[in-house]
Design a protein around this motif. Sequence first.
Motif, PDB file in Angstrom:
ATOM      1  N   SER A 197       3.661   7.890  -9.352  1.00 18.21           N
ATOM      2  CA  SER A 197       4.942   7.999 -10.054  1.00 18.21           C
ATOM      3  C   SER A 197       5.404   6.659 -10.620  1.00 18.21           C
ATOM      4  CB  SER A 197       6.012   8.565  -9.123  1.00 18.21           C
ATOM      5  OG  SER A 197       6.190   7.701  -8.003  1.00 18.21           O
ATOM      6  N   GLN A 198       5.209   5.542  -9.866  1.00 16.75           N
ATOM      7  CA  GLN A 198       5.541   4.209 -10.370  1.00 16.75           C
ATOM      8  C   GLN A 198       4.657   3.204  -9.662  1.00 16.75           C
ATOM      9  OE1 GLN A 198       9.680   3.234 -10.286  1.00 16.75           O
ATOM     10  NE2 GLN A 198       9.377   1.169 -11.099  1.00 16.75           N
TER      11      GLN A 198
ATOM     12  N   ALA B 232      -6.229  12.757  -9.984  1.00 17.19           N
ATOM     13  CA  ALA B 232      -4.819  12.417 -10.159  1.00 17.19           C
ATOM     14  C   ALA B 232      -4.452  11.057  -9.604  1.00 17.19           C
ATOM     15  CB  ALA B 232      -3.948  13.494  -9.513  1.00 17.19           C
ATOM     16  N   ASP B 233      -5.363  10.335  -8.916  1.00 19.43           N
ATOM     17  CA  ASP B 233      -5.045   9.004  -8.404  1.00 19.43           C
ATOM     18  C   ASP B 233      -4.756   8.060  -9.554  1.00 19.43           C
ATOM     19  OD1 ASP B 233      -5.289   9.445  -5.599  1.00 19.43           O
ATOM     20  OD2 ASP B 233      -7.451   9.663  -5.900  1.00 19.43           O
ATOM     21  N   CYS B 234      -3.925   7.000  -9.196  1.00 17.89           N
ATOM     22  CA  CYS B 234      -3.462   6.124 -10.261  1.00 17.89           C
ATOM     23  C   CYS B 234      -4.398   4.960 -10.535  1.00 17.89           C
ATOM     24  CB  CYS B 234      -2.064   5.611  -9.941  1.00 17.89           C
ATOM     25  SG  CYS B 234      -2.003   4.524  -8.494  1.00 17.89           S
ATOM     26  N   SER B 235      -5.197   4.603  -9.601  1.00 15.54           N
ATOM     27  CA  SER B 235      -6.036   3.420  -9.783  1.00 15.54           C
ATOM     28  C   SER B 235      -7.366   3.797 -10.395  1.00 15.54           C
ATOM     29  CB  SER B 235      -6.269   2.733  -8.439  1.00 15.54           C
ATOM     30  OG  SER B 235      -6.997   3.589  -7.575  1.00 15.54           O
TER      31      SER B 235
ATOM     32  N   MET C  36       0.840  -1.185   0.000  1.00 14.07           N
ATOM     33  CA  MET C  36       0.000   0.000   0.000  1.00 14.07           C
ATOM     34  C   MET C  36       0.881   1.242   0.000  1.00 14.07           C
ATOM     35  SD  MET C  36      -2.965  -1.392  -0.043  1.00 14.07           S
ATOM     36  CE  MET C  36      -3.994   0.029   0.195  1.00 14.07           C
ATOM     37  N   GLU C  37       0.296   2.358  -0.596  1.00 12.71           N
ATOM     38  CA  GLU C  37       1.058   3.602  -0.647  1.00 12.71           C
ATOM     39  C   GLU C  37       1.446   4.095   0.747  1.00 12.71           C
ATOM     40  OE1 GLU C  37       0.167   6.357  -4.498  1.00 12.71           O
ATOM     41  OE2 GLU C  37      -1.481   6.199  -3.071  1.00 12.71           O
ATOM     42  N   ASN C  38       0.572   3.855   1.744  1.00 11.89           N
ATOM     43  CA  ASN C  38       0.837   4.343   3.093  1.00 11.89           C
ATOM     44  C   ASN C  38       1.495   3.297   3.994  1.00 11.89           C
ATOM     45  OD1 ASN C  38      -1.279   2.614   3.270  1.00 11.89           O
ATOM     46  ND2 ASN C  38      -2.678   4.043   4.312  1.00 11.89           N
ATOM     47  N   ASP C  39       2.038   2.170   3.458  1.00 13.03           N
ATOM     48  CA  ASP C  39       2.687   1.106   4.203  1.00 13.03           C
ATOM     49  C   ASP C  39       3.970   0.730   3.480  1.00 13.03           C
ATOM     50  OD1 ASP C  39       3.235  -0.797   6.053  1.00 13.03           O
ATOM     51  OD2 ASP C  39       1.626  -2.177   5.477  1.00 13.03           O
ATOM     52  N   ASN C  40       4.911   0.017   4.197  1.00 12.16           N
ATOM     53  CA  ASN C  40       6.159  -0.398   3.570  1.00 12.16           C
ATOM     54  C   ASN C  40       6.333  -1.907   3.543  1.00 12.16           C
ATOM     55  OD1 ASN C  40       6.551  -0.805   6.289  1.00 12.16           O
ATOM     56  ND2 ASN C  40       8.662  -0.018   6.288  1.00 12.16           N
ATOM     57  N   THR C  41       5.398  -2.664   4.132  1.00 17.21           N
ATOM     58  CA  THR C  41       5.495  -4.114   4.165  1.00 17.21           C
ATOM     59  C   THR C  41       4.845  -4.692   2.930  1.00 17.21           C
ATOM     60  OG1 THR C  41       5.458  -4.126   6.575  1.00 17.21           O
ATOM     61  CG2 THR C  41       4.953  -6.200   5.445  1.00 17.21           C
ATOM     62  N   VAL C  42       5.607  -5.541   2.225  1.00 15.35           N
ATOM     63  CA  VAL C  42       5.112  -6.162   0.999  1.00 15.35           C
ATOM     64  C   VAL C  42       4.521  -7.514   1.359  1.00 15.35           C
ATOM     65  CG1 VAL C  42       5.728  -6.992  -1.276  1.00 15.35           C
ATOM     66  CG2 VAL C  42       6.877  -4.969  -0.331  1.00 15.35           C
ATOM     67  N   LEU C  43       3.295  -7.728   0.950  1.00 16.52           N
ATOM     68  CA  LEU C  43       2.643  -9.019   1.133  1.00 16.52           C
ATOM     69  C   LEU C  43       2.888  -9.844  -0.112  1.00 16.52           C
ATOM     70  CD1 LEU C  43      -0.764  -7.828   2.675  1.00 16.52           C
ATOM     71  CD2 LEU C  43       1.310  -8.554   3.849  1.00 16.52           C
TER      72      LEU C  43
ATOM     73  N   VAL D 208       9.756  -8.981   3.065  1.00 16.30           N
ATOM     74  CA  VAL D 208      10.200  -7.954   2.116  1.00 16.30           C
ATOM     75  C   VAL D 208       9.496  -6.653   2.464  1.00 16.30           C
ATOM     76  CG1 VAL D 208      10.306  -7.231  -0.285  1.00 16.30           C
ATOM     77  CG2 VAL D 208      10.604  -9.624   0.303  1.00 16.30           C
ATOM     78  N   ARG D 209      10.247  -5.565   2.509  1.00 18.98           N
ATOM     79  CA  ARG D 209       9.674  -4.258   2.836  1.00 18.98           C
ATOM     80  C   ARG D 209      10.425  -3.167   2.067  1.00 18.98           C
ATOM     81  NH1 ARG D 209      11.824  -4.396   9.090  1.00 18.98           N
ATOM     82  NH2 ARG D 209      14.088  -4.245   8.599  1.00 18.98           N
ATOM     83  N   SER D 210       9.735  -2.014   1.918  1.00 18.64           N
ATOM     84  CA  SER D 210      10.334  -0.883   1.190  1.00 18.64           C
ATOM     85  C   SER D 210      11.134  -0.033   2.140  1.00 18.64           C
ATOM     86  CB  SER D 210       9.250  -0.029   0.523  1.00 18.64           C
ATOM     87  OG  SER D 210       8.384   0.512   1.521  1.00 18.64           O
ATOM     88  N   LYS D 211      12.216   0.521   1.610  1.00 16.81           N
ATOM     89  CA  LYS D 211      13.060   1.346   2.436  1.00 16.81           C
ATOM     90  C   LYS D 211      12.535   2.770   2.587  1.00 16.81           C
ATOM     91  CE  LYS D 211      17.321  -1.090   1.192  1.00 16.81           C
ATOM     92  NZ  LYS D 211      18.699  -0.949   0.627  1.00 16.81           N
ATOM     93  N   GLU D 212      11.661   3.202   1.641  1.00 14.14           N
ATOM     94  CA  GLU D 212      11.117   4.553   1.688  1.00 14.14           C
ATOM     95  C   GLU D 212       9.684   4.521   1.177  1.00 14.14           C
ATOM     96  OE1 GLU D 212      12.830   6.122  -2.609  1.00 14.14           O
ATOM     97  OE2 GLU D 212      14.096   6.354  -0.837  1.00 14.14           O
ATOM     98  N   PRO D 213       8.903   5.583   1.407  1.00  9.87           N
ATOM     99  CA  PRO D 213       7.497   5.556   0.977  1.00  9.87           C
ATOM    100  C   PRO D 213       7.385   5.397  -0.549  1.00  9.87           C
ATOM    101  CG  PRO D 213       7.867   7.305   2.550  1.00  9.87           C
ATOM    102  CD  PRO D 213       9.226   6.771   2.196  1.00  9.87           C
ATOM    103  N   LEU D 214       6.380   4.685  -0.971  1.00 11.59           N
ATOM    104  CA  LEU D 214       6.121   4.436  -2.388  1.00 11.59           C
ATOM    105  C   LEU D 214       4.995   5.343  -2.887  1.00 11.59           C
ATOM    106  CD1 LEU D 214       6.294   0.545  -2.374  1.00 11.59           C
ATOM    107  CD2 LEU D 214       8.090   2.160  -2.998  1.00 11.59           C
TER     108      LEU D 214
END
Length: 958
Positions: free
Chosen positions: A107-108, A177-180, A39-46, A97-103
């Motif tokens: 943008s991608q 402007a949302d991507c979904s 999720m955009e507001n989370d860093n943990t990848v399921l 697996v987790r993100s190091k910074e907000p996604l």
Amino acid sequence: MDRMNTLSLLLLCLTSVALSNKANKHKPWIETEYQGIVMENDNTVLLNPPLFALDKDAPLHYAGEICGFRVHNGAAGSGSVQFEAVVLDRSTGEGLVRSKEPLDCESQREHSFTIQAYDCGEGPDGTNSKKSHKATVHVRVNDVNEFSPVFVERRYEASVPEGRLFDRVVRVEALDADCSPQYSQICFYDIITPNVPFAIDNDGNIKNTEPLDSKRQRVHSFWVTAFDCGKNRAQADAQVIVTVKPSCKPGWIGWSKRVEYTPGSGSIPLFPNLHLETCEETVWNIQATVELQTGHIGKGCDRDSYSDRSVRRLCGAVRGEVDLLPPPSPAANWTAALPTLPSSDSSLVFSFNGSTHVAVVPDSVASMVPGDHFTLQLWMRRGGANAQPPANQARGVRKEEETIVCSTVKNDDSFSHYTLSVHGCRLSLFYWPDVSAARPVKFLWKLEQVCDSEWHHLSLSVQFPSVTLYVDGVTFDPALIHDNGALPNPAPRQRMVIGACWDPEEKQKDIKNNTIPEGKDTVRYVGGFRGLLSGVTVRPGSVEPHSVVECLYACREGLDFGDLETLGSGMKVHVNPSQSVLVLEGDDIDSFNRAVQQVTYRNSLRFATPGVRPLKLSTSLRCFSEESCLSLKQLEGYLVVLQPDAPQISLSGVGPHLARPAPEFESPHGVPLFPELRIVCSLSHAVNTATQGMEGGALMSDAVAHTLDGCEVQPLGEELNPEKEELLVDMDSLRERGLDIINTTAYIAITGAESISVYEDVLRSIRYRLARGSARFERRFRLSCSEMNGRYTSNELTLEVNFLHSLDSLYHPSHLLASQQQFLHPSHHAAGELSGHTLPNPHRNSVVPGAATVIIMVCVGFLVVMVILGVFRIRSIHRRADGARGGAKDGSNQWDDSALTIIVNPMESYESQMGVVADTEGEDEDEEEEVADSPDDSSDDQQIIIKKEGRDSAPRRY
């Protein structure tokens, strides 16, 4: 021994166990591919499947445990460096697996990278650690509804006609402007202003829910908002303004039926405020035709008002043309039988009816131009008022060619033949270079100008095999040239016919002076022309340059387009050669409206012909739906060319009297009549004086450079006597300037377009000469000039010429009465007529000494009193004594009222004067008998003129 064996076996087992703990035989194992969501507001990848690394060395310590995961960069720009993998349980191999910074999904949205697991090796230091294969991880960033809808425009405007329901009045649009798709799509719009007759659908289309009325409410204003599928409302609402137009009627709006044109204005727009209203009807092609009718103005349009000869001189045309249809005269009688029509210029218009109207040009005129290299020019209009089909043409029979000119011309050593004719809308030239040898050639032109029943000028130059045709100054190439094959050769005899051609099967009869002798049959003519002809000329040589032809025959008025550079894309403009029809074509209404407003009328003449020019506008529309396409009616109006400011031609510098001694008039060179003549041409126009603090308007006169085309000197009274008097003109000077002259006893007319200075020089050189012994006492002349073919004339300048006679040559002492009459005329001039004149010094004292003049005047006065008393005595025969006193009293009263100038002819004989005296003394005859017995009193040799000085009345004769 047994004890020793048992100890060795135990030692061997312990050694094998130790060796087995140090061995790392297998690599860790993970799945080959993982799908992940973050999720955009989370860093943990399921991940699916979950991340677990397995090692077959388990449950060995270190070798069977997973110490970590390594993340490897994926493709360039994939952004894999943003992720990391950590071990949650070393014994089970579970990882995260987790993100190091907000996604950011905007943008991608998707990321890809590889992951690899490694075990703990053979000891705590990770010696001999083994790695698993690389697995691909695809991570998709899930959107969060973080943006609200935004309208593309903050304000939307539309205009609709009243009284109708529309599926869409205007469409509003908002973006997210949302991507979904869930959060970026606009799920619905809403009108937040209550009680408006409009509705909006989920696509943003606004329609009216009831017919709108412009009278009740002209403008509707309301607000709309938008919601995305996440139920976020627009950041700012949008305003919608709908203008209700009155009922729409398709057609042209802003049409002015009357358009005024002031001469000298150049080009003016005809439709400055015109635009086309289609009432929302979709059209893909628009064509408008503007037609200006000028056929009734001169020869088809407004051209120079000078005569043809003057126009040719002004345009620098080559001279030497031969007029084939000259005005009827004793020297040119072959046009006397042709009917003529009035023309706006000086040229004669001849009518041909196709049967009996034929002009046979004499051989002496036709032979002046060779037939191998010539230029034929003429004005033509098909279908004259007197046109009628020939009597021998039956109904249903194909019409024959109409011959304009038919000629067989003698060249140096051969004869050539040519025939210019029309047939339908075709003009043809049948040319035979040599009637005895060569084969004929026919040149054909297909022209609209030939069959439109309007005036057109044709200029045809023949220099075989080259043929050049100009129609109204525009060049046309032959549409077809072909050999007519073997045809009967025309007779090698010179002849020329205008309006028809002789029958080749008939034998030409003897014609003398264009008349058929009695007892002989007339020639049979075929192919008669039906229409009007004017200015038919032929001259040797080629046609003039194109610039000269345009100057001679091009219309000076017509339709034009203002600025072609401003013409929109897809627009086309076409103007016919005579500039009477202009066609506009396009597919965009806005561009078309701008183009229509650029249509102009131009007239390059300073003194344009005033009058009405009918104007028409026809429109054709082509729509996608032909059934519902609009049909517009033709608009009709008129262009009014106003009366131009009339030029005022002023003649001055010549006194009312010219007195010179008689011998000067008898000299070989005579006396110039107008030595100090001045000609000034000016224009008077209205000036607005309101800006100058003055009331009303004023007239301002501007001197301009003009071209005169004629001046006339006319003797007043009796015509000139060729045996006794004449007017002298420098003929060499006239020929050098290209002017023509008509010199008769009644007048002298100098014609030709030239500048004012040239006419001043020519008129100043006109001299009046008398023959010796034929001296008169006075002669009056009148001078007037004109321009624009007599359209504008000058003031009439009247000059009275007085002749001074010497007293010494006329005085004789033995004839007192005759001498008194001889002295009367000089004294009259000295005392009366010569007042205000400046005479040359040698002649100022050539009359008599002062004392003799006084004595003569006293005698003359006594004689006049006696004559007046005699007249009154005759009228009052019964009261002779009282009448004599009354007559004397009346005579004295008349003498007191004004200064009398008495003129008595000094050439009068003594016997005739005695006869007059005898008549005045007759007392028994009544007044009527006395007048009948004295007919010579009214002659020029016996007249007494009593002229009152200072009055404008004409002299009275007794």
